[in-house]
Design a protein around this motif. Structure first.
Motif, mmCIF file in Angstrom:
data_model
loop_
_atom_site.group_PDB
_atom_site.id
_atom_site.type_symbol
_atom_site.label_atom_id
_atom_site.label_comp_id
_atom_site.label_asym_id
_atom_site.label_seq_id
_atom_site.Cartn_x
_atom_site.Cartn_y
_atom_site.Cartn_z
ATOM 1 N N GLU A 1 0.823 -1.213 0.000
ATOM 2 C CA GLU A 1 0.000 0.000 0.000
ATOM 3 C C GLU A 1 0.857 1.264 0.000
ATOM 4 N N TYR A 2 2.002 1.184 -0.639
ATOM 5 C CA TYR A 2 2.931 2.321 -0.670
ATOM 6 C C TYR A 2 2.275 3.590 -1.203
ATOM 7 N N ASP A 3 1.394 3.452 -2.165
ATOM 8 C CA ASP A 3 0.730 4.627 -2.746
ATOM 9 C C ASP A 3 -0.064 5.420 -1.701
ATOM 10 N N LEU A 4 -0.491 4.736 -0.619
ATOM 11 C CA LEU A 4 -1.279 5.412 0.407
ATOM 12 C C LEU A 4 -0.425 6.266 1.334
ATOM 13 N N TRP A 5 0.874 5.984 1.428
ATOM 14 C CA TRP A 5 1.727 6.754 2.337
ATOM 15 C C TRP A 5 2.966 7.364 1.688
ATOM 16 N N LYS A 6 3.079 7.236 0.374
ATOM 17 C CA LYS A 6 4.270 7.760 -0.304
ATOM 18 C C LYS A 6 4.379 9.280 -0.199
ATOM 19 N N ASP A 7 3.235 9.983 -0.107
ATOM 20 C CA ASP A 7 3.283 11.439 0.003
ATOM 21 C C ASP A 7 3.855 11.900 1.339
ATOM 22 N N GLN A 8 3.857 10.994 2.327
ATOM 23 C CA GLN A 8 4.402 11.338 3.641
ATOM 24 C C GLN A 8 5.909 11.173 3.711
ATOM 25 N N VAL A 9 6.490 10.457 2.728
ATOM 26 C CA VAL A 9 7.927 10.195 2.738
ATOM 27 C C VAL A 9 8.757 11.482 2.684
ATOM 28 N N PRO A 10 8.456 12.426 1.761
ATOM 29 C CA PRO A 10 9.253 13.665 1.731
ATOM 30 C C PRO A 10 9.071 14.508 2.993
ATOM 31 N N VAL A 11 7.914 14.368 3.647
ATOM 32 C CA VAL A 11 7.609 15.185 4.826
ATOM 33 C C VAL A 11 8.204 14.583 6.100
ATOM 34 N N LYS A 12 7.942 13.293 6.321
ATOM 35 C CA LYS A 12 8.340 12.639 7.568
ATOM 36 C C LYS A 12 9.581 11.765 7.442
ATOM 37 N N GLY A 13 9.973 11.458 6.218
ATOM 38 C CA GLY A 13 11.064 10.519 6.017
ATOM 39 C C GLY A 13 10.514 9.124 5.807
ATOM 40 N N PHE A 14 11.250 8.282 5.120
ATOM 41 C CA PHE A 14 10.789 6.930 4.815
ATOM 42 C C PHE A 14 10.514 6.136 6.085
ATOM 43 N N ASP A 15 11.407 6.264 7.084
ATOM 44 C CA ASP A 15 11.282 5.497 8.329
ATOM 45 C C ASP A 15 9.930 5.719 8.991
ATOM 46 N N LEU A 16 9.643 6.984 9.305
ATOM 47 C CA LEU A 16 8.441 7.312 10.058
ATOM 48 C C LEU A 16 7.173 7.054 9.244
ATOM 49 N N ALA A 17 7.228 7.332 7.933
ATOM 50 C CA ALA A 17 6.054 7.116 7.080
ATOM 51 C C ALA A 17 5.657 5.643 7.055
ATOM 52 N N LEU A 18 6.646 4.755 6.873
ATOM 53 C CA LEU A 18 6.361 3.319 6.871
ATOM 54 C C LEU A 18 5.911 2.849 8.242
ATOM 55 N N GLU A 19 6.601 3.306 9.282
ATOM 56 C CA GLU A 19 6.280 2.869 10.641
ATOM 57 C C GLU A 19 4.849 3.247 11.008
ATOM 58 N N GLU A 20 4.415 4.457 10.628
ATOM 59 C CA GLU A 20 3.060 4.899 10.954
ATOM 60 C C GLU A 20 2.002 4.090 10.204
ATOM 61 N N HIS A 21 2.254 3.822 8.914
ATOM 62 C CA HIS A 21 1.279 3.053 8.150
ATOM 63 C C HIS A 21 1.233 1.600 8.631
ATOM 64 N N HIS A 22 2.406 1.051 8.961
ATOM 65 C CA HIS A 22 2.450 -0.307 9.488
ATOM 66 C C HIS A 22 1.709 -0.395 10.805
ATOM 67 N N ARG A 23 1.833 0.627 11.650
ATOM 68 C CA ARG A 23 1.147 0.631 12.937
ATOM 69 C C ARG A 23 -0.372 0.642 12.737
ATOM 70 N N THR A 24 -0.831 1.366 11.715
ATOM 71 C CA THR A 24 -2.264 1.404 11.418
ATOM 72 C C THR A 24 -2.785 0.018 11.033
ATOM 73 N N ILE A 25 -2.052 -0.663 10.140
ATOM 74 C CA ILE A 25 -2.446 -2.012 9.727
ATOM 75 C C ILE A 25 -2.369 -2.974 10.899
ATOM 76 N N HIS A 26 -1.316 -2.828 11.694
ATOM 77 C CA HIS A 26 -1.115 -3.701 12.845
ATOM 78 C C HIS A 26 -2.250 -3.561 13.844
ATOM 79 N N GLY A 27 -2.754 -2.345 14.024
ATOM 80 C CA GLY A 27 -3.842 -2.103 14.960
ATOM 81 C C GLY A 27 -5.122 -2.806 14.567
ATOM 82 N N ILE A 28 -5.265 -3.085 13.274
ATOM 83 C CA ILE A 28 -6.451 -3.789 12.781
ATOM 84 C C ILE A 28 -6.234 -5.301 12.785
#
Length: 315
Positions: free
Chosen positions: A240-267
């Motif tokens: 689902e990279y397309d859903l969080w790719k816009d956050q990469v330039p803002v937050k960095g790859f690390d934080l963008a992936l970690e946040e999206h993974h946490r969302t999926i993990h919570g479900i």
């Protein structure tokens, strides 16, 4: 058995009992009941006055090697206080290649499991995301803690032929990786630090439980571990990279992936499982799930496995 004992005795550079029959029954009972010896090797440490200073030093030896000297429980506690959840803790000096990648500041995926389809999907998606995000990525397959040797060798051969990722060719490296990781759990249990508020302990428990229930992946940015995920959460996060790719330039790859993974993990909430062989001796009476913090159910399992991936290692 007598011939086997003599053979082992002749190869040992330390003192041994002349013959097992010389050990009195009360001593055997003491070693079993007080020192919790079953059948797996233990290394009890006594000080010069004969006082017990560590009930089993093998765990800290696997984790820190000679740096654990003088192998006392106090030294073990001190080493844990100075330790952090980082990639070097997981890989130690098993593979200098990974240590070089860490120095170069690369992103590194360690991944495991015994499903080739999962490995294909994961590595292909991870490579595609890294290319799209413009980050340097390396991937290493580190096997599975318990599985049939032939199955792991076939999977490793496929990974090599299809050039999915880097692998550890030597099965001893895989054995050492999982032995150290399990030693971290047993070390904490021995110290009475099965603390559910200890972030490092939670990550260790997660990784060991993920290994029992399918595939998993750990992503680090250099030394810093970013994500520790089960196959059911880390792969969807990459897909689902397309859903969080816009956050990469803002937050960095690390934080963008970690946040999206946490969302999926919570479900998703992957299931957790731990297998403690009765031969280990010291087994916790209760254990909480590292995912939901609820008390886990306790089952008794009978397992017969004549061909594990682990090589024969004699203590």
């Amino acid at each position: 058995m007598n011939e086997k004992f003599k053979s082992m005795q002749s190869s040992m550079p330390w003192f041994t009992v002349y013959h097992p029959s010389l050990i009195e029954k009360p001593v055997i009972k003491f070693i079993k009941e007080v020192w919790h010896f079953r059948s797996r090797p233990i290394l009890v440490v006594l000080d010069p006055q004969g006082k017990l200073v560590c009930p089993n030093a093998l765990h800290m030896m696997w984790i820190w090697g000679s740096n654990a000297f003088p192998f006392t429980s106090l030294r073990e506690e001190s080493l844990w206080r100075d330790e952090t959840w980082r990639l070097e803790l997981l890989v130690d000096d098993i593979d200098p290649m990974i240590l070089n990648w860490i120095k170069e500041g690369k992103y590194i995926f360690l991944y495991g499991g015994d499903d080739i389809e999962w490995a294909r999907k994961f590595t292909n998606n991870a490579r595609a995301v890294a290319q799209a995000a413009g980050i340097p990525l390396e991937m290493v397959y580190v096997g599975k803690s318990r599985n049939r040797r032939e199955k792991i060798l076939r999977l490793m051969a496929t990974i090599t032929v299809e050039k999915l990722s880097y692998i550890w060719q030597d099965l001893t490296m895989i054995w050492f990786f999982w032995t150290r990781l399990e030693s971290m759990l047993y070390s904490k249990i021995q110290l009475g630090e099965l603390d559910d508020h200890d972030p490092m302990m939670q990550e260790i428990k997660k990784l060991l439980s993920y290994d029992r229930e399918g595939g998993w992946a750990v992503l680090s940015n250099g030394s810093n571990i970013v994500v520790n995920g089960h196959s059911s959460t880390i792969l969807p996060a990459l897909m689902e990279y397309d859903l969080w790719k816009d956050q990469v330039p803002v937050k960095g790859f690390d934080l963008a992936l970690e946040e999206h993974h946490r969302t999926i993990h919570g479900i998703s909430h992957p299931c957790c499982r731990f297998d403690f062989p009765m031969t280990m001796g010291r087994i916790p009476e209760t254990m909480k799930c590292p995912e939901c913090n609820r008390a886990m159910e306790n089952f008794s399992t009978f397992l017969c496995c004549h061909d594990e991936v682990l090589p024969n290692v004699f203590f």
